[in-house]
Design a protein around this motif. Structure first.
Motif, PDB file in Angstrom:
ATOM      1  N   ARG A 112       1.087  -0.832   0.263  1.00  0.00           N
ATOM      2  CA  ARG A 112       0.463  -0.518   0.254  1.00  0.00           C
ATOM      3  C   ARG A 112       0.740   1.476   0.066  1.00  0.00           C
ATOM      4  NH1 ARG A 112      -3.604   1.145   4.696  1.00  0.00           N
ATOM      5  NH2 ARG A 112      -1.545   1.910   5.646  1.00  0.00           N
ATOM      6  N   ASP A 115       1.639   2.015  -3.638  1.00  0.00           N
ATOM      7  CA  ASP A 115       1.025   2.015  -4.479  1.00  0.00           C
ATOM      8  C   ASP A 115       0.832   3.539  -4.128  1.00  0.00           C
ATOM      9  OD1 ASP A 115       1.413  -0.208  -5.208  1.00  0.00           O
ATOM     10  OD2 ASP A 115      -0.818  -1.391  -5.250  1.00  0.00           O
ATOM     11  N   GLU A 116       0.503   3.918  -3.068  1.00  0.00           N
ATOM     12  CA  GLU A 116       0.052   5.358  -2.743  1.00  0.00           C
ATOM     13  C   GLU A 116       0.360   6.224  -3.214  1.00  0.00           C
ATOM     14  OE1 GLU A 116      -1.491   5.044   1.263  1.00  0.00           O
ATOM     15  OE2 GLU A 116      -3.244   4.864   0.724  1.00  0.00           O
ATOM     16  N   ARG A 117       1.686   6.036  -3.217  1.00  0.00           N
ATOM     17  CA  ARG A 117       3.101   6.947  -3.879  1.00  0.00           C
ATOM     18  C   ARG A 117       3.654   6.943  -4.825  1.00  0.00           C
ATOM     19  NH1 ARG A 117       2.841   6.725   1.537  1.00  0.00           N
ATOM     20  NH2 ARG A 117       3.012   7.724   2.504  1.00  0.00           N
ATOM     21  N   THR A 119       0.622   6.683  -7.309  1.00  0.00           N
ATOM     22  CA  THR A 119      -0.840   7.713  -7.513  1.00  0.00           C
ATOM     23  C   THR A 119      -0.230   8.199  -6.981  1.00  0.00           C
ATOM     24  OG1 THR A 119      -1.921   5.487  -7.389  1.00  0.00           O
ATOM     25  CG2 THR A 119      -3.362   7.057  -7.056  1.00  0.00           C
ATOM     26  N   GLN A 120       0.162   9.389  -5.783  1.00  0.00           N
ATOM     27  CA  GLN A 120       0.138  10.281  -5.372  1.00  0.00           C
ATOM     28  C   GLN A 120       1.299  11.323  -6.869  1.00  0.00           C
ATOM     29  OE1 GLN A 120       0.052  10.436  -1.881  1.00  0.00           O
ATOM     30  NE2 GLN A 120      -1.806   9.333  -1.469  1.00  0.00           N
ATOM     31  N   THR A 140       1.556  12.206   1.886  1.00  0.00           N
ATOM     32  CA  THR A 140       0.694  13.297   1.765  1.00  0.00           C
ATOM     33  C   THR A 140       0.721  14.532   2.113  1.00  0.00           C
ATOM     34  OG1 THR A 140      -0.493  11.476   0.658  1.00  0.00           O
ATOM     35  CG2 THR A 140      -1.822  13.442   1.264  1.00  0.00           C
TER      36      THR A 140
END
Length: 213
Positions: A112, A115-117, A119-120, A140
């Motif tokens: 996670r 993947d979050e980073r 996406t961002q 974020t």
């Protein structure tokens, strides 16, 4: 809380440490460790031992730094930064795994986290002749604050200035994203990294410790 691994706490009074201990001393709690300032960790450890009969295990001692004025490396290494894409995911996952093995938990589920980073747009790779040699990421931006984590340089490229360069690049990305406060933690047992970050504009704020539950 950065589940399922690391709980990050603000300053804890003895009463708060006791209450947190009661909350976490159940089989259902999702945490494997606590990150807090030295006084809070001592209060929590005493409460934990009194409640459970066992003392938390000592973990690394960390120093929180905050970026003041970003100072690019005086002698820039070859190469340039770029934003990571999904094509880079296998590399990011591999190097994050290596980072955890060397430096400890990222405080979140690794898949996670990566993947979050992506996406961002939070990852930066330092590229030399088309080859990635270092990575860094930012969290974020929340309440005008972002944190740099992790910074990783591949083993056979260390000592060449890539860590400072990729950290400066991702720190600028944080500022560009609206972060007034850019933070990072260093391991107090690694004087090299502490000096590196101070050279590019980070200043010590306070010391913290991790204990494993």
């Amino acid at each position: 809380m950065d589940a399922p691994h690391l709980l990050t706490a603000s300053s804890l009074s003895r009463a708060a440490a006791t209450g947190l201990t009661r909350l976490l001393s159940t089989d259902a709690h999702p945490c494997t460790g606590l990150l807090a300032d030295e006084a809070s960790v001592r209060a929590f450890s005493e409460a934990w031992e009194a409640t459970t009969g066992t003392a938390p295990s000592d973990g690394p001692r960390l120093r929180l730094h905050r970026l003041e004025q970003l100072v690019p490396p005086g002698v820039a290494p070859p190469g340039a930064p770029r934003v990571a894409t999904w094509d880079d995911r296998p590399l990011l996952h591999d190097w994050c795994t290596r980072f955890v093995a060397e430096a400890g938990s990222l405080g979140a589920d690794l898949d996670r986290f990566v993947d979050e980073r992506i996406t961002q747009g939070g990852w930066r790779l330092w590229m030399v002749a088309g080859e990635p040699v270092a990575i860094a990421a930012i969290t974020t931006v929340v309440a005008a604050t972002a944190r740099v984590t992790p910074v990783y340089v591949s083993r056979h490229h260390r000592g060449r200035g890539y860590g400072a360069a990729v950290t400066a690049a991702v720190s600028q990305a944080a500022r560009d994203a609206g972060a007034e406060h850019v933070l990072l933690f260093t391991d107090l047992s690694n004087p090299t990294s502490n000096r590196l970050y101070q050279r590019i504009g980070y200043r010590p704020v306070s010391d913290y410790r991790i204990v494993a539950l």
